[in-house]
Design an enzyme around this catalytic site. Structure first.
Site, mmCIF file in Angstrom:
data_model
loop_
_atom_site.group_PDB
_atom_site.id
_atom_site.type_symbol
_atom_site.label_atom_id
_atom_site.label_comp_id
_atom_site.label_asym_id
_atom_site.label_seq_id
_atom_site.Cartn_x
_atom_site.Cartn_y
_atom_site.Cartn_z
ATOM 1 N N TYR A 22 0.850 -1.196 0.000
ATOM 2 C CA TYR A 22 0.000 0.000 0.000
ATOM 3 C C TYR A 22 0.884 1.244 0.000
ATOM 4 C CZ TYR A 22 -3.596 3.272 1.788
ATOM 5 O OH TYR A 22 -4.451 4.330 1.986
ATOM 6 N N LYS B 204 -1.565 -1.124 -3.952
ATOM 7 C CA LYS B 204 -2.580 -0.076 -3.922
ATOM 8 C C LYS B 204 -1.827 1.242 -4.041
ATOM 9 C CE LYS B 204 -5.965 2.185 -0.914
ATOM 10 N NZ LYS B 204 -6.532 2.240 0.454
#
Length: 316
Positions: A151, A179
């Site tokens: 992330y 992400k």
């Protein structure tokens, strides 16, 4: 249309699932005053998401106020989401923490409780070097048997996982997704160029824009309130490649985005559920509820989108 299901010819995932499509980073419902996690409301939220066609669920991300729940509450949240989803969609658990040992612990717990993967933001205070980041993710990957979604959110983690760093992390076998939550849409292009299919991209913010540059998923906040519209928009862009269909859907979503982004992404989302007749409680301090002056504007946005009527239907 490639609807994000398994069996699409991509790399096999744990339990036969390949992660793709629109995933909701779930809020965490609380009881009055934030006294406890409202597990019944969480079950209803999961059912609402799946019924409306969302392709995956991610509890205990930033939107889920992961830093504001106890270890016991974390376990209950994971158990509830995994049990309620019952294999109908993939469930990834946010397991980011400052201490690598804690990330290993919570990631192992997530796997033991039946999660399909984990999403891990870098340590967000120590500002680790590239070598330290590699060690962090490699240590966790070696400790579990489910995929990792790295992330990247430099605004909150104080660390920027650049495409070059991600290319190195992509050499870790389990680090299969990222992400990407900067506002630089060219990052998607560069990650795809450097990582190929070793690490596939989920947009973290720019879902519509990222779809055209190779993102195969979108971890969305707005899909808490509008799962069907968010899913239809992303899939029209990413898989159908149909701008005539995708752009009008994106324009329908746009008025909602300021209420589920920036500093009020949690308060705005929870306020939206209250207006829709699906109360999920207020955020825990230090977050405050959405200011009353903004409620009328948000209500008008939801009304125009048809979500107030949808909420009433879901709550019935």
């Amino acid at each position: 249309m490639d609807d994000g299901g398994s069996g699409d010819g991509g790399k096999p995932m744990a339990h036969g699932k390949k992660f793709r499509g629109c995933y909701t980073v779930l809020i965490t419902p609380f009881t009055e005053g934030g006294a406890a996690v409202d597990l019944k409301a969480l079950e209803r939220l999961v059912e609402f998401q799946i019924r409306e066609g969302i392709r995956g669920l991610i509890p205990l991300g930033s939107t889920g106020e992961f830093l504001s729940v106890s270890p016991e509450e974390r376990t209950a949240i994971v158990e509830t989401v995994v049990k309620t989803a019952a294999g109908r969609v993939p469930v990834l658990i946010g397991t980011g923490a400052e201490d690598t040992r804690e990330v290993v612990r919570t990631s192992r717990e997530a796997e033991a409780l039946g999660a399909d993967g984990v999403m891990i933001i870098p340590p967000f205070y120590s500002v680790p070097t590239e070598d330290e980041l590699y060690l962090h993710y490699k240590t966790v990957a070696d400790a579990i048997g489910i995929p990792i979604m790295v992330y990247n959110n430099p605004a909150t983690a104080n660390v920027d996982l650049t495409p070059k760093i991600l290319a190195r992390l992509a050499t870790i076998e389990s680090c299969l997704y990222v992400k990407e939550s900067t506002l630089e849409v060219t990052r998607v292009r560069d990650i795809v160029d450097l990582c190929g299919d070793r690490m596939e991209v989920f947009a973290g913010v720019l879902g519509y824009e990222s779809a055209w540059l190779g993102a195969i998923g979108w971890v969305a906040v707005c899909s808490n309130l509008a799962p069907k519209l968010s899913t239809d928009m992303f899939h029209a862009a990413a898989f159908d490649r149909d701008m005539d269909k995708a752009l009008p859907l994106y324009r329908q979503l746009m008025p909602l985005l300021p209420f589920v982004g920036g500093p009020r992404y949690v308060s705005g989302t929870k306020a939206g559920f209250r207006l829709m007749g699906m109360p999920m409680g207020d955020p825990r301090p230090p977050r405050l509820p959405l200011p009353g002056a903004d409620m009328a504007t948000l209500g008008a946005v939801l009304q125009h989108m048809g979500l107030l009527a949808e909420g009433a239907r879901q709550a019935a």
